[in-house]
Design an enzyme around this catalytic site. Structure first.
Site, PDB file in Angstrom:
ATOM      1  N   GLU A   1      -3.799 -10.154   3.668  1.00  0.00           N
ATOM      2  CA  GLU A   1      -3.973  -9.696   5.038  1.00  0.00           C
ATOM      3  C   GLU A   1      -5.370 -10.516   4.834  1.00  0.00           C
ATOM      4  O   GLU A   1      -5.860 -11.027   6.178  1.00  0.00           O
ATOM      5  CB  GLU A   1      -4.824  -8.054   5.071  1.00  0.00           C
ATOM      6  CG  GLU A   1      -3.955  -6.984   5.317  1.00  0.00           C
ATOM      7  CD  GLU A   1      -3.663  -6.519   3.456  1.00  0.00           C
ATOM      8  OE1 GLU A   1      -3.404  -7.583   2.695  1.00  0.00           O
ATOM      9  OE2 GLU A   1      -2.790  -5.652   3.950  1.00  0.00           O
TER      10      GLU A   1
ATOM     11  N   GLU B   1       0.749  -1.141   0.627  1.00  0.00           N
ATOM     12  CA  GLU B   1       0.158  -0.499   0.463  1.00  0.00           C
ATOM     13  C   GLU B   1       0.617   1.379  -0.367  1.00  0.00           C
ATOM     14  O   GLU B   1       0.978   2.154  -0.560  1.00  0.00           O
ATOM     15  CB  GLU B   1      -1.015  -0.039   1.183  1.00  0.00           C
ATOM     16  CG  GLU B   1      -2.313  -1.065   1.333  1.00  0.00           C
ATOM     17  CD  GLU B   1      -2.647  -1.102   2.476  1.00  0.00           C
ATOM     18  OE1 GLU B   1      -1.897  -1.474   3.539  1.00  0.00           O
ATOM     19  OE2 GLU B   1      -3.955  -1.058   2.345  1.00  0.00           O
TER      20      GLU B   1
HETATM   21  N1  COA Z   1       4.736  -7.043  10.967  1.00  0.00           N
HETATM   22  C1  COA Z   1       5.355  -7.411  13.105  1.00  0.00           C
HETATM   23  N2  COA Z   1       6.196  -8.091  12.704  1.00  0.00           N
HETATM   24  C2  COA Z   1       6.784  -8.273  11.606  1.00  0.00           C
HETATM   25  C3  COA Z   1       6.415  -8.558  10.433  1.00  0.00           C
HETATM   26  C4  COA Z   1       4.797  -7.417  10.742  1.00  0.00           C
HETATM   27  N3  COA Z   1       4.466  -7.129   9.446  1.00  0.00           N
HETATM   28  N4  COA Z   1       6.585  -9.456   9.460  1.00  0.00           N
HETATM   29  C5  COA Z   1       7.847  -9.450   9.836  1.00  0.00           C
HETATM   30  N5  COA Z   1       7.648  -9.278  11.721  1.00  0.00           N
HETATM   31  C6  COA Z   1       8.926  -9.706  12.095  1.00  0.00           C
HETATM   32  C7  COA Z   1       8.634 -11.081  12.698  1.00  0.00           C
HETATM   33  O1  COA Z   1       8.045 -11.606  13.631  1.00  0.00           O
HETATM   34  C8  COA Z   1      10.057 -11.741  12.990  1.00  0.00           C
HETATM   35  O2  COA Z   1      10.826 -11.052  13.825  1.00  0.00           O
HETATM   36  P1  COA Z   1      11.492 -11.850  15.308  1.00  0.00           P
HETATM   37  O3  COA Z   1      12.458 -12.234  14.493  1.00  0.00           O
HETATM   38  O4  COA Z   1      11.513 -10.816  16.966  1.00  0.00           O
HETATM   39  O5  COA Z   1      10.745 -13.455  16.000  1.00  0.00           O
HETATM   40  C9  COA Z   1      10.832 -10.153  11.725  1.00  0.00           C
HETATM   41  O6  COA Z   1       9.914  -9.758  11.166  1.00  0.00           O
HETATM   42  C10 COA Z   1      11.660 -11.577  10.730  1.00  0.00           C
HETATM   43  O7  COA Z   1      10.470 -12.568  10.073  1.00  0.00           O
HETATM   44  P2  COA Z   1      10.340 -13.687   9.657  1.00  0.00           P
HETATM   45  O8  COA Z   1       8.565 -14.301   9.154  1.00  0.00           O
HETATM   46  O9  COA Z   1      10.817 -14.967  11.174  1.00  0.00           O
HETATM   47  O10 COA Z   1      11.425 -14.108   8.256  1.00  0.00           O
HETATM   48  P3  COA Z   1      10.741 -15.322   7.134  1.00  0.00           P
HETATM   49  O11 COA Z   1      12.332 -15.055   6.305  1.00  0.00           O
HETATM   50  O12 COA Z   1      10.586 -16.396   7.214  1.00  0.00           O
HETATM   51  O13 COA Z   1       9.380 -14.303   6.660  1.00  0.00           O
HETATM   52  C11 COA Z   1       7.752 -12.923   5.671  1.00  0.00           C
HETATM   53  C12 COA Z   1       9.223 -13.779   5.927  1.00  0.00           C
HETATM   54  C13 COA Z   1       7.797 -11.457   5.169  1.00  0.00           C
HETATM   55  C14 COA Z   1       7.427 -14.103   4.675  1.00  0.00           C
HETATM   56  C15 COA Z   1       7.229 -13.350   6.656  1.00  0.00           C
HETATM   57  O14 COA Z   1       7.855 -12.177   7.859  1.00  0.00           O
HETATM   58  C16 COA Z   1       5.391 -12.246   7.208  1.00  0.00           C
HETATM   59  O15 COA Z   1       4.713 -13.625   6.215  1.00  0.00           O
HETATM   60  N6  COA Z   1       5.622 -11.750   7.178  1.00  0.00           N
HETATM   61  C17 COA Z   1       4.063 -10.484   7.581  1.00  0.00           C
HETATM   62  C18 COA Z   1       3.729 -10.154   6.752  1.00  0.00           C
HETATM   63  C19 COA Z   1       2.304 -10.057   6.280  1.00  0.00           C
HETATM   64  O16 COA Z   1       1.282 -10.311   6.742  1.00  0.00           O
HETATM   65  N7  COA Z   1       2.445  -7.991   5.818  1.00  0.00           N
HETATM   66  C20 COA Z   1       0.715  -7.792   6.342  1.00  0.00           C
HETATM   67  C21 COA Z   1       0.348  -7.182   7.585  1.00  0.00           C
HETATM   68  S1  COA Z   1      -1.192  -7.040   8.028  1.00  0.00           S
END
Ligand code: COA
Length: 260
Positions: free
Chosen positions: A134, A114
């Site tokens: 989402e 966004e």
């Molecule tokens: N909000 C809060 N924390 C987030 C985040 C978010 N949107 N996206 C990633 N993080 C944090 C993780 O919780 C993690 O924190 P930690 O190390 O304290 O546990 C850190 O960032 C690294 O993320 P991680 O998930 O371990 O990395 P990954 O390489 O395994 O996966 C993604 C990467 C992007 C696929 C995964 O982080 C993800 O799906 N994030 C959420 C995306 C999402 O749904 N966004 C829309 C929100 S409305």
């Protein structure tokens, strides 16, 4: 001004805003959103800045969404306010009156996509990924994604992305017109700067009026948009810069724009 979540560099009329929470993949928490809004309000009146580049810290993520931790306590009313607040932040970027280039260096998910959509020009590194996940959290995009994504990629692809949550890669984003260029990660900021330098070399009144006219395509039906375009075109004709630009062309020399 000191920022907790942003790194700002301002040099040669170009600002680079880096969202700096790499340990959280640059997820936007309350402070980051407040700081973004404050910066983009302040840059509107900064005469020494023509173009803003926005990117994420690290090589993995642009912005991985809004901070999911903050979503857990929302109810109907606070949720609606949360959404409106995020929309206002991104509106302050889209409407800052200066071109904003998104340099997308990795994940642009949820609020990250966004944010990309609120920028005027978008270029991506080869590892960039774009999605509205989402629905995986049983919610919908709340920072403008349901409105801007269909306008940019078409309603069919936007609906598919929003209903499945499936991400797309940089090449597909390019094919869809979501980004205008894909480059190796090591060249991303340089490419963004080159675009910014080209824009900065033009008369800035014409740049601002172009942005306003283009923005009308997002807001207004064609007849009204055409009227807006004609008004802004007339305003350009009243500037010294346009006289100088046309004269310089005829005299086969570089124009000397004074932004007046
Ligand atoms: N909000 C809060 N924390 C987030 C985040 C978010 N949107 N996206 C990633 N993080 C944090 C993780 O919780 C993690 O924190 P930690 O190390 O304290 O546990 C850190 O960032 C690294 O993320 P991680 O998930 O371990 O990395 P990954 O390489 O395994 O996966 C993604 C990467 C992007 C696929 C995964 O982080 C993800 O799906 N994030 C959420 C995306 C999402 O749904 N966004 C829309 C929100 S409305």
């Amino acid at each position: 001004m000191e920022y907790q979540t942003l790194l700002i560099s301002e040099e040669n009329r170009i600002a680079i805003v880096t969202i700096n929470r790499p340990d959280k993949l640059n997820a936007l928490n309350k402070i980051a959103k407040e700081e973004l809004k404050n910066y983009f309000i302040s840059v509107t009146t900064k005469n020494e800045i023509d173009v803003i580049i926005i990117t994420g810290a690290g090589e993995k993520s642009f912005v991985a969404g809004t901070d999911i931790v903050e979503l857990t306590s929302l109810d109907r009313n606070s949720g609606e306010e949360y959404s409106k607040n995020g929309q206002n932040v991104f509106n302050s970027i889209e409407l800052c009156g200066k071109p904003v280039i998104a340099a997308i260096n990795g994940y642009a998910l949820g609020g990250g996509l966004e944010l990309v959509l609120a920028c005027h020009i978008r270029i991506a590194s080869e590892n960039a990924k774009f999605g509205q996940p989402e629905v995986n959290l049983a919610t919908i995009p709340g920072y403008g994604g349901t409105q801007r994504l269909p306008r940019v990629v078409g309603i069919s692809k936007a609906t598919e992305m929003i209903l499945t949550g499936n991400p797309i890669d940089a090449q597909e984003a390019f094919r869809l017109g979501l980004v205008s260029k894909v480059v190796p990660q090591s060249e991303l900021i340089l490419s963004a700067k080159k675009l910014a330098e080209i824009i900065s070399s033009k008369g800035q009144i014409a740049i601002k009026k172009s942005l306003s006219a283009i923005h009308a395509t997002m807001q207004e039906p064609l007849v009204i948009g055409l009227r807006t375009e004609a008004t802004l075109f007339g305003e350009c004709c009243a500037t010294e810069d346009m006289k100088e630009g046309t004269k310089a062309f005829i005299e086969k020399r570089k124009p000397d724009f004074k932004n007046s």
